[in-house]
Design a protein around this motif. Structure first.
Motif, mmCIF file in Angstrom:
data_model
loop_
_atom_site.group_PDB
_atom_site.id
_atom_site.type_symbol
_atom_site.label_atom_id
_atom_site.label_comp_id
_atom_site.label_asym_id
_atom_site.label_seq_id
_atom_site.Cartn_x
_atom_site.Cartn_y
_atom_site.Cartn_z
ATOM 1 N N THR A 287 -0.794 7.823 2.858
ATOM 2 C CA THR A 287 -1.178 9.159 2.411
ATOM 3 C C THR A 287 0.053 10.058 2.307
ATOM 4 N N ILE B 29 0.826 -1.207 0.000
ATOM 5 C CA ILE B 29 0.000 0.000 0.000
ATOM 6 C C ILE B 29 0.858 1.255 0.000
ATOM 7 N N HIS C 246 -0.195 8.691 -3.746
ATOM 8 C CA HIS C 246 -0.823 9.774 -2.984
ATOM 9 C C HIS C 246 0.177 10.901 -2.718
ATOM 10 N N PRO D 184 -4.798 4.665 4.452
ATOM 11 C CA PRO D 184 -4.826 3.567 3.482
ATOM 12 C C PRO D 184 -4.551 2.202 4.133
#
Length: 97
Positions: free
Chosen positions: A54, A51, A59, A74
């Motif tokens: 942020t 992942i 991102h 996330p």
């Protein structure tokens, strides 16, 4: 075969309670930093999710972060979306905080 590849291949899926790895990058990185690890784990038959936190990775331009919960959203969103009882192994880079 490298030592890392051998270690991954030596672990048997049947010996684990899960075959799902969640990879979390360190500060200044993104999910992309795990590309070699993802390839090795998938080659070994594991399920892998990497992942972007942020403000990182995809991102990168989301800089409206005022607290830790926004930064980790996330990750927490992914964990909350897992089925009840689903177990994962989480690997967090030592450069996270």
């Amino acid at each position: 075969m490298t030592r890392k590849q051998q270690l991954i291949m030596d672990v048997k899926l049947d010996d684990l309670e899960t075959n799902h790895f969640v990879l979390v990058h360190g500060g200044g990185f993104g999910a992309w930093c795990w590309y070699k690890t993802i390839a090795l784990l998938e080659e070994g038959g594991y399920r892998v999710t990497a992942i972007d936190l942020t403000g990182s990775g995809i991102h990168l331009f989301d800089t409206n972060i005022t607290d830790l919960s926004q930064y980790t959203k996330p990750f927490t969103g992914l964990i909350e979306s897992l089925a009840d009882g689903e177990k994962v192994l989480v690997n967090i880079s030592e450069f996270l905080f």
